[in-house]
Enzyme design. Structure first.
Site, PDB file in Angstrom:
ATOM      1  N   HIS A 247       0.853  -1.197   0.000  1.00  0.00           N
ATOM      2  CA  HIS A 247       0.000   0.000   0.000  1.00  0.00           C
ATOM      3  C   HIS A 247       0.885   1.241   0.000  1.00  0.00           C
ATOM      4  O   HIS A 247       1.885   1.297   0.723  1.00  0.00           O
ATOM      5  CB  HIS A 247      -0.895  -0.006   1.245  1.00  0.00           C
ATOM      6  CG  HIS A 247      -2.073   0.898   1.162  1.00  0.00           C
ATOM      7  ND1 HIS A 247      -1.955   2.271   1.155  1.00  0.00           N
ATOM      8  CD2 HIS A 247      -3.405   0.637   1.084  1.00  0.00           C
ATOM      9  CE1 HIS A 247      -3.155   2.816   1.073  1.00  0.00           C
ATOM     10  NE2 HIS A 247      -4.057   1.848   1.031  1.00  0.00           N
ATOM     11  N   ARG A 270      -7.235  10.304   0.151  1.00  0.00           N
ATOM     12  CA  ARG A 270      -6.974  10.690  -1.235  1.00  0.00           C
ATOM     13  C   ARG A 270      -8.272  10.793  -2.011  1.00  0.00           C
ATOM     14  O   ARG A 270      -8.408  11.607  -2.927  1.00  0.00           O
ATOM     15  CB  ARG A 270      -6.032   9.680  -1.893  1.00  0.00           C
ATOM     16  CG  ARG A 270      -4.597   9.805  -1.419  1.00  0.00           C
ATOM     17  CD  ARG A 270      -3.693   8.757  -2.039  1.00  0.00           C
ATOM     18  NE  ARG A 270      -3.889   7.442  -1.441  1.00  0.00           N
ATOM     19  CZ  ARG A 270      -3.921   6.304  -2.118  1.00  0.00           C
ATOM     20  NH1 ARG A 270      -3.821   6.310  -3.422  1.00  0.00           N
ATOM     21  NH2 ARG A 270      -4.076   5.156  -1.487  1.00  0.00           N
TER      22      ARG A 270
END
Length: 591
Positions: A247, A270
């Site tokens: 990740h 995000r």
């Protein structure tokens, strides 16, 4: 009625257990941890669902076919159409089930990287993984108390062996509990999680991805591939074990930059418009691309430290997360772009240029990095910012035991192993080469329910003589699981008794052991071997509870000798203390 054995108390195991109960089967749940929940409680972005009631209310034109195509694109060359069809086709029903059965708030929907539609559901406050998992966990624990003949839960129970009969069917497990080796019989559902923290001597991680061995991980230390190893030892087939997801956004603690275990920055950060900036204050990637792509670009760019930056609008949209990360020292708040530029070590004009360029990109929809989806609002220097340093981290293992569309574990001969099922991260092939954000919780719920359905059907097939009796019990168990007025009077009375009992316990705990302490007295107990905290006016001695805390020791140590009420209430329901740590309450805070 005969039982089904569920190994693992995370969301996949819990979803399987509740489904088994709905189908009339008895459940024995074995979890090697002192508390159930596993990594599921850490999921921060939400759960995917296509064609959900929430999406319909919001006018989002999503469906299982669109979700299927997004997932297949993400899975790339390893796409398993049969498993993707189950995951996406049952996704809407899974989200609706969570809302209807457990009364969960999943009213907010976001678009994460790799998704063509907003479909990642979460509520308005807490981490969705924790909320979803705790709701199922608490309901199952209530049932274990009110109907122990139907539900048994054994914690700190490590399964050491799968048992087979002469035909090769799995008929039970051997496990160690309280220092003694015991056996239990019945079909088995493995829901033991992945191997992204497998640093053991027989590590699957080191065997299949040795280059990732030194990376930090977001996984709890229990994720050591136990279920994989148990099943492979009796001839199960494993697939895609080299497919380990790194990740891109693990949170770096400035006080412990080299810590092996990292806290994950929610992908929703995000999703609401956060930007990734390198040490020159410049963008270098489409922030909403697939996880492996963003990770690759971070490595390729190489200009560290890399920061995730949220402006005021993005911060307010996901305010709770920001507040939580700031409270844990993992994120910093800046009152202006000039202050942020100083932190990065660049001239303010350089940061302003990045913001100005991005504003033009967002308006024209022409991004050199290929970004297609943009949040509204401009990036300005006279704004507030929440900022965290990011690093790639081991996160999810796409590989695992080979299963079919009914969650049956497949043997090396290509045929299902009778009596053995798998759900959640232990099951390989569901996500192909790369998992989409929001699909881990979904995989747990969907395949937890599928494995529960399949195991119950298998059990009834093996014990056909009791099928009629099981059908009669179905209504009773369903009543237990309903949160509304549909529960039978007897079940309702039992639940009311349990609630009253819990309230009595809470009442006793509020008085604790009769002591009253000042904040100054509490402050003296601020060491790992002597730690008190204040929660909602109660004084807790959590010294012995510290190593068993599901959120890790650090979460408590941050508030050693202090008032942890705000942080506690962000994450927990008030009944958590009387349920899980009643003995820790030693008195009240003196006013």
């Amino acid at each position: 009625m005969a039982q089904v054995i569920v190994v693992g108390g995370g969301l996949a195991g819990l979803s399987a257990a509740h489904t088994l109960l709905e189908r009339g089967a008895n459940v024995l749940l074995l979890d090697k941890q002192p508390f159930m929940g596993g990594n599921s409680t850490k999921a921060t972005s939400g759960i995917n669902g296509a064609g959900t009631a929430t999406q319909q209310e919001l006018g989002i034109p999503d469906n299982a076919k669109i979700f299927f195509e997004d997932t297949k694109k993400s899975a790339r060359e390893l796409a398993r159409d049969d498993l993707i069809a189950v995951l996406t086709g049952r996704s809407g029903d899974a989200v609706n089930w969570l809302q209807n059965k457990f009364g969960l708030d999943l009213s907010k929907v976001a678009r994460l990287g790799g998704h063509s539609q907003p479909r990642t559901h979460r509520g308005s406050a807490q981490f969705p993984g924790m909320v979803i998992t705790y709701a199922q966990m608490e309901r199952l624990e209530d049932l274990a108390q009110s109907t122990p003949e139907r539900v048994q839960i054994k914690k700190k129970a490590r399964v050491s062996k799968l048992l087979k009969d002469e035909s090769g069917s799995v008929v039970g497990v051997e496990y160690v509990h309280n220092g003694q080796t015991q056996t239990a019989y019945g079909p088995v559902i493995l829901a033991t999680g992945g191997y992204a923290a497998d640093f053991t001597s027989d590590s699957l991680l080191k065997k299949h991805r040795p280059e990732f061995w030194e990376l930090p991980t977001t996984n709890g230390e229990h994720c050591t591939g136990d279920g994989h190893k148990l099943a492979m030892a009796i001839g199960a087939s494993a697939i895609d074990l080299e497919k380990v997801q790194v990740h891109p956004t693990g949170l770096v603690d400035p006080n412990e930059p080299d810590a092996k275990v990292k806290f994950l920055a929610a992908e929703a950060l995000r999703g609401v418009g956060g930007l990734l900036l390198d040490n020159e204050g410049k963008r270098f990637v489409d922030e909403l691309q697939h996880r492996d792509y963003v990770t690759g670009k971070m490595w390729e760019n190489g200009k560290y430290p890399i920061r995730l930056v949220l402006n005021g609008q993005a911060s307010s949209e996901i305010e709770w997360h920001c507040k939580h990360y700031v409270g844990r020292g993992l994120m910093k708040r800046f009152e202006s772009g000039e202050a942020l530029a100083k932190e990065i070590g660049i001239p303010p004009a350089q940061l302003k240029k990045t913001f100005d360029e991005y504003n033009v990109i967002a308006k024209t929809k022409k991004d050199p990095f290929g970004k297609k989806f943009f949040s509204t609002g401009e990036w300005k220097m006279d704004d507030v910012f929440n900022v965290a340093i990011m690093t790639p981290v081991l996160h999810y293992t796409m590989g695992g035991l080979e299963i079919d569309a009914e969650s049956r574990v497949v043997g090396k001969d290509g045929k299902p192993i009778n009596g053995l099922f798998a759900a959640g991260e232990v099951a390989g092939g569901v996500h192909g080469a790369n998992r989409l954000g929001g699909s881990s919780l979904l995989g747990c719920v969907v395949f937890g329910r599928v494995s529960g359905d399949s195991a119950a059907a298998y059990l009834l097939q093996r014990t056909g003589a009791i099928a009629a009796k099981a059908a009669g019990r179905l209504g009773v168990v369903a009543g237990h699981l309903e949160s509304g007025s549909g529960a039978p009077a007897q079940s309702q009375a039992r639940e009311e008794q349990q609630t009253a009992k819990g309230e009595q316990t809470a009442g006793k705990s509020s008085g604790g052991k009769g002591g009253e302490f000042t904040a100054e007295e509490v402050a003296k107990h601020n060491k790992k071997d002597d730690i008190w905290v204040i929660v909602n006016g109660q004084v807790l001695d959590v010294t012995s509870f510290l190593p068993e805390h599901p959120g890790g020791e650090k979460a408590i140590l941050l508030y050693a000798g202090r008032d942890a009420t705000e942080e506690f209430n962000m994450l927990h329901d008030p009944k958590v203390i009387p349920r899980y740590a009643p003995d820790s309450v030693i008195g009240n805070l003196k006013k």
